[in-house]
Enzyme design. Structure first.
Site, PDB file in Angstrom:
ATOM      1  N   GLY A 122       0.633  -1.385   0.007  1.00  0.00           N
ATOM      2  CA  GLY A 122       0.012   0.016  -0.263  1.00  0.00           C
ATOM      3  C   GLY A 122       0.897   1.353  -0.125  1.00  0.00           C
ATOM      4  N   LYS A 180       4.864  12.130  -1.881  1.00  0.00           N
ATOM      5  CA  LYS A 180       5.868  10.893  -1.595  1.00  0.00           C
ATOM      6  C   LYS A 180       6.676  11.421  -0.480  1.00  0.00           C
ATOM      7  CE  LYS A 180       8.470   7.582  -3.429  1.00  0.00           C
ATOM      8  NZ  LYS A 180       9.139   6.746  -4.763  1.00  0.00           N
ATOM      9  N   ASP A 197       9.008   4.328   7.747  1.00  0.00           N
ATOM     10  CA  ASP A 197       9.108   5.348   8.640  1.00  0.00           C
ATOM     11  C   ASP A 197       8.055   6.301   7.649  1.00  0.00           C
ATOM     12  OD1 ASP A 197      10.837   6.188   6.616  1.00  0.00           O
ATOM     13  OD2 ASP A 197      12.527   6.610   7.990  1.00  0.00           O
ATOM     14  N   ARG A 229      -2.135   0.958  -9.667  1.00  0.00           N
ATOM     15  CA  ARG A 229      -1.163  -0.204 -10.098  1.00  0.00           C
ATOM     16  C   ARG A 229      -1.757  -1.709 -10.341  1.00  0.00           C
ATOM     17  NH1 ARG A 229       3.383   1.880  -6.712  1.00  0.00           N
ATOM     18  NH2 ARG A 229       2.583   4.078  -6.179  1.00  0.00           N
ATOM     19  N   ASP A 287       3.541  -4.383  -8.065  1.00  0.00           N
ATOM     20  CA  ASP A 287       3.071  -3.053  -7.443  1.00  0.00           C
ATOM     21  C   ASP A 287       3.687  -1.874  -7.974  1.00  0.00           C
ATOM     22  OD1 ASP A 287       5.190  -4.612  -5.797  1.00  0.00           O
ATOM     23  OD2 ASP A 287       5.296  -2.679  -4.747  1.00  0.00           O
ATOM     24  N   ASP A 339       7.088   4.635  -9.996  1.00  0.00           N
ATOM     25  CA  ASP A 339       8.003   4.733  -8.714  1.00  0.00           C
ATOM     26  C   ASP A 339       9.564   4.397  -9.105  1.00  0.00           C
ATOM     27  OD1 ASP A 339       6.047   4.631  -7.025  1.00  0.00           O
ATOM     28  OD2 ASP A 339       6.019   2.466  -6.280  1.00  0.00           O
TER      29      ASP A 339
HETATM   30  P1  AMP Z   1       9.038   0.329  -3.011  1.00  0.00           P
HETATM   31  O1  AMP Z   1      10.101  -0.717  -3.244  1.00  0.00           O
HETATM   32  O2  AMP Z   1       9.580   1.689  -3.059  1.00  0.00           O
HETATM   33  O3  AMP Z   1       8.008   0.416  -4.452  1.00  0.00           O
HETATM   34  O4  AMP Z   1       8.302   0.152  -1.844  1.00  0.00           O
HETATM   35  C1  AMP Z   1       7.457  -1.042  -1.356  1.00  0.00           C
HETATM   36  C2  AMP Z   1       6.486  -0.871  -0.616  1.00  0.00           C
HETATM   37  O5  AMP Z   1       7.220  -0.278   0.707  1.00  0.00           O
HETATM   38  C3  AMP Z   1       5.515   0.173  -0.920  1.00  0.00           C
HETATM   39  O6  AMP Z   1       4.070  -0.275  -0.247  1.00  0.00           O
HETATM   40  C4  AMP Z   1       6.041   1.477  -0.296  1.00  0.00           C
HETATM   41  O7  AMP Z   1       4.877   2.338   0.095  1.00  0.00           O
HETATM   42  C5  AMP Z   1       6.760   0.931   1.286  1.00  0.00           C
HETATM   43  N1  AMP Z   1       7.526   1.738   1.645  1.00  0.00           N
HETATM   44  C6  AMP Z   1       8.873   1.730   0.894  1.00  0.00           C
HETATM   45  N2  AMP Z   1       9.658   2.623   1.948  1.00  0.00           N
HETATM   46  C7  AMP Z   1       8.931   2.963   2.850  1.00  0.00           C
HETATM   47  C8  AMP Z   1       9.151   3.890   4.060  1.00  0.00           C
HETATM   48  N3  AMP Z   1      10.344   4.494   4.120  1.00  0.00           N
HETATM   49  N4  AMP Z   1       7.935   4.132   4.845  1.00  0.00           N
HETATM   50  C9  AMP Z   1       7.019   3.426   4.627  1.00  0.00           C
HETATM   51  N5  AMP Z   1       6.499   2.461   3.587  1.00  0.00           N
HETATM   52  C10 AMP Z   1       7.542   2.439   2.824  1.00  0.00           C
HETATM   53 MG    MG Z   2       6.549   1.150  -5.062  1.00  0.00          MG
END
Ligand code: AMP
Ligand code: MG
Length: 496
Positions: free
Chosen positions: A95, A117, A129, A187, A264, A274
């Site tokens: 999510g 973001k 975080d 997505r 995702d 992303d």
């Molecule tokens: P990503 O690899 O950036 O596509 O992230 C994968 C998942 O982890 C997504 O659901 C992001 O919203 C979540 N996510 C990545 N980094 C963070 C963060 N620092 N805090 C909270 N959620 C994160």
């Molecule tokens: Mg992502």
């Protein structure tokens, strides 16, 4: 908790159609303010497309609003829920863990969702975080606008704001927010989420929303009737699949590696989405892995088209409850197998200066790639130098990029023969093969300056990347040359 600041009214017209889908799709919550936000960069053309005044966006109130400190009048902030396959494995619920959708605005250019973001924790943050660091936010901001200017479908970036708030990654960094903009941030993983939950009604409502908003033609097209027995969901999958195929061809042609092609991170609109450990390749290596975390090379450059196809199968699987029979869904995926190679050949043919590309040109293209791979020849420079040569310049600057000159000469003779009948190939090539590309080391140098409070590097890069096909004598040497030797030791990981 400091008292909430009064809302800023930018005069936007809001629709909030995603929010109106219902409570099962998202959690409504406000962004978590960051202290002392400062503006790092603004994309003025996008501001104007949204009907906003760039000068107003540079004011403190707007900087506060787009870093999550001040509500935006009329917004309806939420974090959406999705699931997905990460590195080929079902990851369950994910999510918006650090992105908050402010809502959907209506403009002369169609609907735009505005998302922050890095604006704090959400119910989907898991162990995270909710923040994004300045380093990765600069990369996302610049890459989004670079892709846009290259004509590659992408989510956009309106604003980049930074805060001194410390954020822990491998080392202590500082927080930033990218104000992202796209017609929709939905997505593949949104569909997978409701399919996995067995919530067919929610899945259908989501699919109907996306079809009615972005693929309305599939409801009534002859193709839907003829190929899919009138089933709009299968026809929709075919459209998504074709858009994705064309996107992959564009990524490959510009040497773009996404780095984390999890389902995702795949846009239902076929947008680049992303930006994390992405890279625009320097020296051409088909097996190049840009994500330090991807030790197996699942998302290597030459695997991207297949991975996209794999992800489309995840989407097809998620649509199964709406179609009941897998045959039309499998049929809908078929066209990827022809659309991708055709699009790829067309892209590479255009890079070579061919106005019309046919299958007879495939060997010329393949041999160029083989030659480039053999010597790890610099991808952007080869194409740009070849374009200059096609426009009447000497061959030496291209030839000098190769160690194996004899092989280059042989290929060059064939190419010269092939483009002999072309009308002004050089002009077309110079508008196809960019002079300015967001190479890792260029982003890194801008990041280092911004960390010291000097945003000049980001702004210079933004200006150059917004006009990537224009030579700029004042900046060519610094921004359009071979990467320095330290560039190959830069390690870009999922940590962002
Ligand atoms: P990503 O690899 O950036 O596509 O992230 C994968 C998942 O982890 C997504 O659901 C992001 O919203 C979540 N996510 C990545 N980094 C963070 C963060 N620092 N805090 C909270 N959620 C994160
Ligand atoms: Mg992502």
């Amino acid at each position: 908790m400091p008292p909430e600041l009064p809302p800023l009214d930018l005069g936007l017209t809001w629709d909030h159609r995603f929010a109106q889908l219902g409570p099962g799709y998202a959690t409504e919550l406000a962004p978590d303010p960051l202290p002392a936000p400062r503006l790092v960069a603004l994309c003025e053309p996008l501001a104007r497309d949204l009907g906003l005044d760039p000068a107003q966006l540079r004011e403190r109130e707007a900087i506060e609003a787009f870093s999550g400190s001040r509500p935006l009048a009329g917004s309806r902030p939420l974090a959406s829920v999705y699931s997905g396959h990460q590195f080929g494995v079902w990851a369950g619920q994910l999510g918006d863990g650090r992105a908050i959708l402010l809502g959907e605005t209506r403009s002369a250019n169609g609907p735009w969702e505005i998302q922050l973001k890095g604006s704090g924790r959400t119910p989907y943050s898991r162990m995270g975080d909710g923040r994004a660091v300045l380093r990765s936010s600069i990369r996302e901001f610049l890459a989004s606008e670079a892709m846009q200017a290259l004509g590659i479908p992408t989510t956009r970036a309106l604003m980049l704001t930074a805060s001194p708030k410390p954020v822990l990654r491998e080392e202590l960094e500082t927080a930033a927010v990218v104000t992202r903009v796209a017609p929709s941030f939905i997505r593949f993983g949104h569909f997978e989420h409701f399919a996995a939950a067995g919530d067919v009604e929610a899945l259908r409502r989501l699919a109907d929303f996306v079809i009615d908003s972005f693929y309305p033609e599939v409801r009534s097209s002859a193709r839907t009737a003829e190929a899919f027995g009138g089933n709009p969901y299968a026809a929709f999958l075919e459209q998504v699949s074709e858009r994705t195929a064309r996107l992959m061809a564009q990524w490959q042609a510009v040497g773009f590696c996404h780095g984390v092609m999890n389902s995702d991170n795949m846009s239902i609109l076929g947008l680049t989405l992303d930006y994390g450990p992405f890279q625009f390749m320097d020296g051409f290596d088909p097996d190049h892995i840009c994500n330090h975390t991807d030790s197996g090379g699942r998302y290597a450059w030459n695997r991207q088209p297949n991975v996209a196809w794999w992800n489309l199968h995840c989407l097809a699987q998620a649509l199964m409850p709406l179609v009941e029979d897998q045959a039309p869904l499998l049929a809908a995926l078929e066209s990827y197998k022809s659309v991708f190679p055709q699009a790829m050949l067309a892209r590479l043919g255009a890079k070579l200066g061919l106005a019309e590309v046919t299958e007879a040109d495939q060997p010329l293209v393949d041999e160029a790639l083989k030659l480039l791979a053999a010597g790890r020849t610099d991808w952007p420079l080869f194409w740009r130098q070849l374009s200059r040569h096609a426009a009447g310049g000497p061959v030496a600057p291209v030839r000098d990029l190769f160690i194996d000159r004899a092989s280059f000469d042989a290929w060059h003779a064939r190419w010269t023969l092939r483009i002999a009948g072309e009308d002004t190939p050089g002009t077309r090539m110079l508008a196809t093969n960019p002079q300015f590309v967001l190479r890792n080391h260029l982003a890194e140098l801008a990041i280092r300056r911004a960390r010291e409070g000097d945003d000049g590097g980001v702004q210079t890069l933004l200006a150059l990347l917004q006009r990537p096909f224009d030579d700029d004598p004042a900046h060519d040497a610094e921004y359009a040359g071979l990467p320095p030797s330290w560039a190959s030791s830069l390690e870009i990981s999922c940590s962002s």
